[in-house]
Design a protein around this motif. Structure first.
Motif, PDB file in Angstrom:
ATOM      1  N   GLY A   1      -1.935  13.070  -0.954  1.00 57.44           N
ATOM      2  CA  GLY A   1      -1.828  11.660  -0.582  1.00 57.44           C
ATOM      3  C   GLY A   1      -0.543  11.037  -1.097  1.00 57.44           C
ATOM      4  O   GLY A   1       0.087  10.235  -0.414  1.00 57.44           O
TER       5      GLY A   1
ATOM      6  N   GLY B   1       2.210   9.534   1.352  1.00 54.36           N
ATOM      7  CA  GLY B   1       2.654   8.157   1.178  1.00 54.36           C
ATOM      8  C   GLY B   1       4.158   8.069   0.947  1.00 54.36           C
ATOM      9  O   GLY B   1       4.820   7.173   1.479  1.00 54.36           O
TER      10      GLY B   1
ATOM     11  N   PHE C   1       5.716   8.597   4.322  1.00 49.28           N
ATOM     12  CA  PHE C   1       5.511   7.481   5.244  1.00 49.28           C
ATOM     13  C   PHE C   1       6.344   6.262   4.839  1.00 49.28           C
ATOM     14  O   PHE C   1       7.111   5.726   5.647  1.00 49.28           O
ATOM     15  CB  PHE C   1       4.024   7.113   5.296  1.00 49.28           C
ATOM     16  CG  PHE C   1       3.695   6.080   6.335  1.00 49.28           C
ATOM     17  CD1 PHE C   1       3.428   6.464   7.636  1.00 49.28           C
ATOM     18  CD2 PHE C   1       3.663   4.736   6.010  1.00 49.28           C
ATOM     19  CE1 PHE C   1       3.132   5.518   8.598  1.00 49.28           C
ATOM     20  CE2 PHE C   1       3.370   3.786   6.975  1.00 49.28           C
ATOM     21  CZ  PHE C   1       3.104   4.180   8.270  1.00 49.28           C
ATOM     22  N   PHE C   2       6.204   5.828   3.598  1.00 48.72           N
ATOM     23  CA  PHE C   2       6.887   4.605   3.180  1.00 48.72           C
ATOM     24  C   PHE C   2       8.365   4.843   2.879  1.00 48.72           C
ATOM     25  O   PHE C   2       9.184   3.948   3.084  1.00 48.72           O
ATOM     26  CB  PHE C   2       6.161   3.980   1.993  1.00 48.72           C
ATOM     27  CG  PHE C   2       4.787   3.505   2.369  1.00 48.72           C
ATOM     28  CD1 PHE C   2       4.610   2.436   3.217  1.00 48.72           C
ATOM     29  CD2 PHE C   2       3.667   4.168   1.906  1.00 48.72           C
ATOM     30  CE1 PHE C   2       3.347   2.017   3.594  1.00 48.72           C
ATOM     31  CE2 PHE C   2       2.393   3.753   2.264  1.00 48.72           C
ATOM     32  CZ  PHE C   2       2.234   2.677   3.116  1.00 48.72           C
TER      33      PHE C   2
ATOM     34  N   THR D   1       1.489  11.724   9.205  1.00 48.65           N
ATOM     35  CA  THR D   1       0.588  11.251   8.152  1.00 48.65           C
ATOM     36  C   THR D   1      -0.875  11.424   8.552  1.00 48.65           C
ATOM     37  O   THR D   1      -1.706  11.878   7.747  1.00 48.65           O
ATOM     38  CB  THR D   1       0.888   9.776   7.828  1.00 48.65           C
ATOM     39  OG1 THR D   1       2.248   9.664   7.429  1.00 48.65           O
ATOM     40  CG2 THR D   1      -0.012   9.273   6.727  1.00 48.65           C
TER      41      THR D   1
ATOM     42  N   PHE E   1      -2.051   7.885  -1.364  1.00 44.84           N
ATOM     43  CA  PHE E   1      -1.199   7.232  -0.373  1.00 44.84           C
ATOM     44  C   PHE E   1      -0.860   5.807  -0.813  1.00 44.84           C
ATOM     45  O   PHE E   1       0.288   5.370  -0.721  1.00 44.84           O
ATOM     46  CB  PHE E   1      -1.945   7.232   0.969  1.00 44.84           C
ATOM     47  CG  PHE E   1      -1.157   6.722   2.136  1.00 44.84           C
ATOM     48  CD1 PHE E   1      -0.239   7.528   2.774  1.00 44.84           C
ATOM     49  CD2 PHE E   1      -1.355   5.436   2.614  1.00 44.84           C
ATOM     50  CE1 PHE E   1       0.477   7.073   3.857  1.00 44.84           C
ATOM     51  CE2 PHE E   1      -0.648   4.963   3.697  1.00 44.84           C
ATOM     52  CZ  PHE E   1       0.266   5.782   4.321  1.00 44.84           C
ATOM     53  N   LEU E   2      -1.855   5.070  -1.304  1.00 44.86           N
ATOM     54  CA  LEU E   2      -1.629   3.696  -1.739  1.00 44.86           C
ATOM     55  C   LEU E   2      -0.778   3.631  -3.004  1.00 44.86           C
ATOM     56  O   LEU E   2       0.052   2.736  -3.155  1.00 44.86           O
ATOM     57  CB  LEU E   2      -2.971   2.987  -1.953  1.00 44.86           C
ATOM     58  CG  LEU E   2      -3.774   2.740  -0.674  1.00 44.86           C
ATOM     59  CD1 LEU E   2      -5.125   2.126  -1.012  1.00 44.86           C
ATOM     60  CD2 LEU E   2      -3.009   1.867   0.297  1.00 44.86           C
TER      61      LEU E   2
ATOM     62  N   ALA F   1       1.530   5.753  -3.771  1.00 49.60           N
ATOM     63  CA  ALA F   1       2.895   6.018  -3.306  1.00 49.60           C
ATOM     64  C   ALA F   1       3.503   4.775  -2.672  1.00 49.60           C
ATOM     65  O   ALA F   1       4.703   4.524  -2.810  1.00 49.60           O
ATOM     66  CB  ALA F   1       2.888   7.170  -2.316  1.00 49.60           C
ATOM     67  N   ARG F   2       2.700   3.983  -1.994  1.00 48.58           N
ATOM     68  CA  ARG F   2       3.194   2.734  -1.404  1.00 48.58           C
ATOM     69  C   ARG F   2       3.765   1.817  -2.477  1.00 48.58           C
ATOM     70  O   ARG F   2       4.863   1.277  -2.331  1.00 48.58           O
ATOM     71  CB  ARG F   2       2.087   2.007  -0.660  1.00 48.58           C
ATOM     72  CG  ARG F   2       2.505   0.674  -0.101  1.00 48.58           C
ATOM     73  CD  ARG F   2       1.337  -0.049   0.544  1.00 48.58           C
ATOM     74  NE  ARG F   2       1.755  -1.310   1.079  1.00 48.58           N
ATOM     75  CZ  ARG F   2       1.629  -2.474   0.435  1.00 48.58           C
ATOM     76  NH1 ARG F   2       1.073  -2.504  -0.742  1.00 48.58           N
ATOM     77  NH2 ARG F   2       2.046  -3.580   0.992  1.00 48.58           N
TER      78      ARG F   2
END
Length: 104
Positions: free
Chosen positions: A14, A18, A21-22, A53, A75-76, A78-79
């Motif tokens: 995750g 992330g 993605f970000f 993703t 993932f969050l 990493a955001r």
């Protein structure tokens, strides 16, 4: 305790998803703003980032909701990491946008 250790790989996946993605979103904004065709950059980037993703989430999570949740947590996290790492670049974009309003 053993079950939490089993979720570590999905948490790591995750984090990587992330970051991809970000980080890709940040890179797209830098490139897209100065591009002659920003719509192509943003639409293409969104399709690629979202597709990879979602495929990653599906591969990691499978039929186990615990893995999905652990992957989402990574993932969050990493955001917020990408947001923290790129905060000084945001000031530069805001400043340059303000400068363009005063252009003759």
């Amino acid at each position: 305790m053993n079950e939490l250790g089993a979720l570590a790989p999905s948490l790591g996946a995750g984090l990587l998803l992330g970051a991809f993605f970000f980080g890709g979103l940040w890179w797209t904004i830098i490139r897209g703003v100065s591009s002659r065709q920003p719509g192509l950059w943003f639409m293409g980037s969104m399709l690629v980032r979202t597709g990879i993703t979602m495929a990653g989430f599906y591969l990691v999570g499978g039929a186990h909701w615990e893995r999905w949740l652990s992957c989402l947590l990574g993932f969050l996290v990493a955001r917020y990491m990408i947001k923290w790492l790129t905060r000084s670049s945001g000031k530069m974009l805001t400043r340059s946008a303000a400068e363009t309003r005063h252009a003759p």
